[in-house]
Design a protein around this motif. Structure first.
Motif, PDB file in Angstrom:
ATOM      1  N   ALA A   1       0.839  -1.202   0.000  1.00 25.71           N
ATOM      2  CA  ALA A   1       0.000   0.000   0.000  1.00 25.71           C
ATOM      3  C   ALA A   1       0.876   1.255   0.000  1.00 25.71           C
ATOM      4  O   ALA A   1       0.585   2.229  -0.702  1.00 25.71           O
ATOM      5  CB  ALA A   1      -0.923  -0.007   1.218  1.00 25.71           C
ATOM      6  N   THR A   2       1.965   1.228   0.789  1.00 28.25           N
ATOM      7  CA  THR A   2       2.883   2.375   0.834  1.00 28.25           C
ATOM      8  C   THR A   2       3.556   2.575  -0.519  1.00 28.25           C
ATOM      9  O   THR A   2       3.667   3.704  -1.009  1.00 28.25           O
ATOM     10  CB  THR A   2       3.955   2.168   1.919  1.00 28.25           C
ATOM     11  N   ALA A   3       4.008   1.455  -1.130  1.00 19.45           N
ATOM     12  CA  ALA A   3       4.652   1.534  -2.439  1.00 19.45           C
ATOM     13  C   ALA A   3       3.681   2.055  -3.490  1.00 19.45           C
ATOM     14  O   ALA A   3       4.053   2.885  -4.333  1.00 19.45           O
ATOM     15  CB  ALA A   3       5.185   0.159  -2.841  1.00 19.45           C
ATOM     16  N   ARG A   4       2.419   1.580  -3.420  1.00 18.77           N
ATOM     17  CA  ARG A   4       1.407   2.042  -4.380  1.00 18.77           C
ATOM     18  C   ARG A   4       1.144   3.527  -4.218  1.00 18.77           C
ATOM     19  O   ARG A   4       1.018   4.272  -5.202  1.00 18.77           O
ATOM     20  CB  ARG A   4       0.106   1.245  -4.187  1.00 18.77           C
ATOM     21  N   ARG A   5       1.103   3.995  -2.963  1.00 22.79           N
ATOM     22  CA  ARG A   5       0.883   5.411  -2.690  1.00 22.79           C
ATOM     23  C   ARG A   5       2.056   6.251  -3.229  1.00 22.79           C
ATOM     24  O   ARG A   5       1.856   7.306  -3.825  1.00 22.79           O
ATOM     25  CB  ARG A   5       0.716   5.627  -1.185  1.00 22.79           C
ATOM     26  N   ASP A   6       3.290   5.740  -3.030  1.00 25.59           N
ATOM     27  CA  ASP A   6       4.465   6.454  -3.543  1.00 25.59           C
ATOM     28  C   ASP A   6       4.435   6.530  -5.068  1.00 25.59           C
ATOM     29  O   ASP A   6       4.764   7.575  -5.653  1.00 25.59           O
ATOM     30  CB  ASP A   6       5.751   5.754  -3.080  1.00 25.59           C
ATOM     31  N   ILE A   7       4.056   5.426  -5.702  1.00 22.72           N
ATOM     32  CA  ILE A   7       3.986   5.401  -7.172  1.00 22.72           C
ATOM     33  C   ILE A   7       2.934   6.374  -7.683  1.00 22.72           C
ATOM     34  O   ILE A   7       3.161   7.105  -8.651  1.00 22.72           O
ATOM     35  CB  ILE A   7       3.688   3.966  -7.672  1.00 22.72           C
ATOM     36  N   GLU A   8       1.784   6.420  -7.006  1.00 21.19           N
ATOM     37  CA  GLU A   8       0.722   7.344  -7.409  1.00 21.19           C
ATOM     38  C   GLU A   8       1.164   8.789  -7.252  1.00 21.19           C
ATOM     39  O   GLU A   8       0.877   9.639  -8.101  1.00 21.19           O
ATOM     40  CB  GLU A   8      -0.534   7.071  -6.588  1.00 21.19           C
ATOM     41  N   MET A   9       1.906   9.080  -6.166  1.00 21.74           N
ATOM     42  CA  MET A   9       2.408  10.444  -5.949  1.00 21.74           C
ATOM     43  C   MET A   9       3.434  10.823  -7.018  1.00 21.74           C
ATOM     44  O   MET A   9       3.427  11.934  -7.541  1.00 21.74           O
ATOM     45  CB  MET A   9       3.024  10.567  -4.554  1.00 21.74           C
TER      46      MET A   9
ATOM     47  N   LEU B   1       4.799  13.636 -12.033  1.00 20.19           N
ATOM     48  CA  LEU B   1       5.206  13.547 -13.432  1.00 20.19           C
ATOM     49  C   LEU B   1       4.188  14.221 -14.344  1.00 20.19           C
ATOM     50  O   LEU B   1       4.560  14.976 -15.249  1.00 20.19           O
ATOM     51  CB  LEU B   1       5.388  12.076 -13.829  1.00 20.19           C
ATOM     52  N   ARG B   2       2.894  13.970 -14.077  1.00 23.91           N
ATOM     53  CA  ARG B   2       1.845  14.614 -14.878  1.00 23.91           C
ATOM     54  C   ARG B   2       1.880  16.132 -14.708  1.00 23.91           C
ATOM     55  O   ARG B   2       1.733  16.886 -15.677  1.00 23.91           O
ATOM     56  CB  ARG B   2       0.458  14.070 -14.485  1.00 23.91           C
ATOM     57  N   GLU B   3       2.094  16.583 -13.466  1.00 26.36           N
ATOM     58  CA  GLU B   3       2.175  18.015 -13.191  1.00 26.36           C
ATOM     59  C   GLU B   3       3.369  18.645 -13.906  1.00 26.36           C
ATOM     60  O   GLU B   3       3.265  19.727 -14.489  1.00 26.36           O
ATOM     61  CB  GLU B   3       2.291  18.230 -11.678  1.00 26.36           C
ATOM     62  N   MET B   4       4.511  17.927 -13.879  1.00 22.23           N
ATOM     63  CA  MET B   4       5.706  18.437 -14.531  1.00 22.23           C
ATOM     64  C   MET B   4       5.525  18.479 -16.050  1.00 22.23           C
ATOM     65  O   MET B   4       5.912  19.449 -16.703  1.00 22.23           O
ATOM     66  CB  MET B   4       6.917  17.565 -14.173  1.00 22.23           C
TER      67      MET B   4
ATOM     68  N   ASP C   1      12.136  27.422 -12.235  1.00 21.82           N
ATOM     69  CA  ASP C   1      11.892  27.277 -10.797  1.00 21.82           C
ATOM     70  C   ASP C   1      10.660  26.424 -10.516  1.00 21.82           C
ATOM     71  O   ASP C   1      10.639  25.631  -9.567  1.00 21.82           O
ATOM     72  CB  ASP C   1      11.737  28.648 -10.133  1.00 21.82           C
ATOM     73  N   GLN C   2       9.610  26.600 -11.333  1.00 18.32           N
ATOM     74  CA  GLN C   2       8.386  25.831 -11.126  1.00 18.32           C
ATOM     75  C   GLN C   2       8.658  24.336 -11.296  1.00 18.32           C
ATOM     76  O   GLN C   2       8.206  23.518 -10.493  1.00 18.32           O
ATOM     77  CB  GLN C   2       7.297  26.278 -12.104  1.00 18.32           C
ATOM     78  N   ILE C   3       9.424  23.981 -12.340  1.00 20.15           N
ATOM     79  CA  ILE C   3       9.737  22.569 -12.588  1.00 20.15           C
ATOM     80  C   ILE C   3      10.593  22.016 -11.455  1.00 20.15           C
ATOM     81  O   ILE C   3      10.361  20.908 -10.975  1.00 20.15           O
ATOM     82  CB  ILE C   3      10.484  22.420 -13.939  1.00 20.15           C
ATOM     83  N   ILE C   4      11.580  22.797 -11.012  1.00 20.41           N
ATOM     84  CA  ILE C   4      12.445  22.360  -9.913  1.00 20.41           C
ATOM     85  C   ILE C   4      11.633  22.168  -8.652  1.00 20.41           C
ATOM     86  O   ILE C   4      11.850  21.222  -7.879  1.00 20.41           O
ATOM     87  CB  ILE C   4      13.582  23.384  -9.702  1.00 20.41           C
ATOM     88  N   GLY C   5      10.644  23.058  -8.431  1.00 14.00           N
ATOM     89  CA  GLY C   5       9.773  22.929  -7.266  1.00 14.00           C
ATOM     90  C   GLY C   5       8.966  21.628  -7.297  1.00 14.00           C
ATOM     91  O   GLY C   5       8.789  20.972  -6.272  1.00 14.00           O
ATOM     92  N   ILE C   6       8.507  21.260  -8.494  1.00 15.06           N
ATOM     93  CA  ILE C   6       7.741  20.007  -8.630  1.00 15.06           C
ATOM     94  C   ILE C   6       8.636  18.814  -8.343  1.00 15.06           C
ATOM     95  O   ILE C   6       8.254  17.864  -7.656  1.00 15.06           O
ATOM     96  CB  ILE C   6       7.131  19.894 -10.042  1.00 15.06           C
ATOM     97  N   LEU C   7       9.865  18.844  -8.870  1.00 19.05           N
ATOM     98  CA  LEU C   7      10.799  17.745  -8.640  1.00 19.05           C
ATOM     99  C   LEU C   7      11.170  17.599  -7.166  1.00 19.05           C
ATOM    100  O   LEU C   7      11.436  16.503  -6.688  1.00 19.05           O
ATOM    101  CB  LEU C   7      12.076  17.969  -9.456  1.00 19.05           C
ATOM    102  N   GLY C   8      11.155  18.740  -6.444  1.00 20.74           N
ATOM    103  CA  GLY C   8      11.537  18.715  -5.047  1.00 20.74           C
ATOM    104  C   GLY C   8      10.446  18.288  -4.097  1.00 20.74           C
ATOM    105  O   GLY C   8      10.678  18.179  -2.890  1.00 20.74           O
ATOM    106  N   LYS C   9       9.257  18.055  -4.629  1.00 15.85           N
ATOM    107  CA  LYS C   9       8.143  17.666  -3.738  1.00 15.85           C
ATOM    108  C   LYS C   9       8.374  16.273  -3.156  1.00 15.85           C
ATOM    109  O   LYS C   9       8.909  15.408  -3.812  1.00 15.85           O
ATOM    110  CB  LYS C   9       6.822  17.672  -4.534  1.00 15.85           C
TER     111      LYS C   9
END
Length: 200
Positions: A17-25, A30-33, A192-200
């Motif tokens: 469940a944790t792995a699935r949650r990480d993959i979904e995040m 990735l979609r946001e980026m 900066d926006q892309i870097i911010g997404i990668l840093g989440k």
């Protein structure tokens, strides 16, 4: 043994469940980026069109405006801006640079690099030392015109001399040397926006 097995199964289910949650995040990031990159690329295409429109009155052999690798490259031929071996921008060249600056005034999210380029013929003079010196002085001259009205933030623009280190044509001909004598204004989106997404 049964209790031990049940605990192992429960632990494995938690891990899954944790792995699935990480993959979904990660997939959401990735979609946001990808969406942010598409938006920036679309904005750069529009910027390219705006600059090309502003420079419509100039000859195509004097300048080009292209969108490549997510950036916009404005290449200004030597004949449009300078006399041979000089770094003072002529009146026609100043007009072109001011038109570019007017478009960029409403795009304070860009990173701007002004690059001076020369051919491979060695230059020696009293005021100008060599091709490196000439390319830096030409880039700086163009930059000063761009920031003269204060609309372009100085912390988003820089001048760079490249001499003959980045030719567009490696042939040892007069035509190739003419192509290589140019000033390029390179416009890149702020990431900066892309870097911010990668840093989440």
């Amino acid at each position: 043994n049964l209790e031990k097995k049940n605990k192992q199964i429960a632990d494995q289910q938690i891990e899954i469940a944790t792995a699935r949650r990480d993959i979904e995040m990660q997939a959401a990031r990735l979609r946001e980026m990808e969406a942010a990159l598409r938006q920036k690329d679309s904005a750069m295409v529009q910027l390219r069109n705006s600059i090309a429109g502003a420079l419509r009155g100039f000859n195509p052999d004097e300048l080009t405006v292209v969108h490549r690798d997510g950036k916009v490259y404005v290449s200004l031929e030597e004949q449009l801006l300078f006399e041979s071996g000089k770094y003072d921008v002529n009146a026609k060249g100043q007009s072109a640079i001011k038109k570019i600056a007017a478009v960029l005034a409403s795009h304070n999210e860009l990173d701007i690099v002004v690059e001076g380029h020369t051919d491979n013929v060695p230059y020696h003079g009293q005021v100008i030392l060599d091709n490196w010196d000439l390319s830096v002085k030409r880039a700086t001259s163009v930059l000063r015109i761009m920031i003269a009205n204060g609309a372009i933030a100085t912390d988003h623009i820089q001048a760079c001399g490249r001499a003959d280190s980045c030719p567009v044509d490696n042939a040892n001909t007069a035509e190739a040397r003419k192509k290589n004598r140019r000033t390029e204004i390179i416009l890149a989106p702020n990431m900066d926006q892309i870097i911010g997404i990668l840093g989440k």
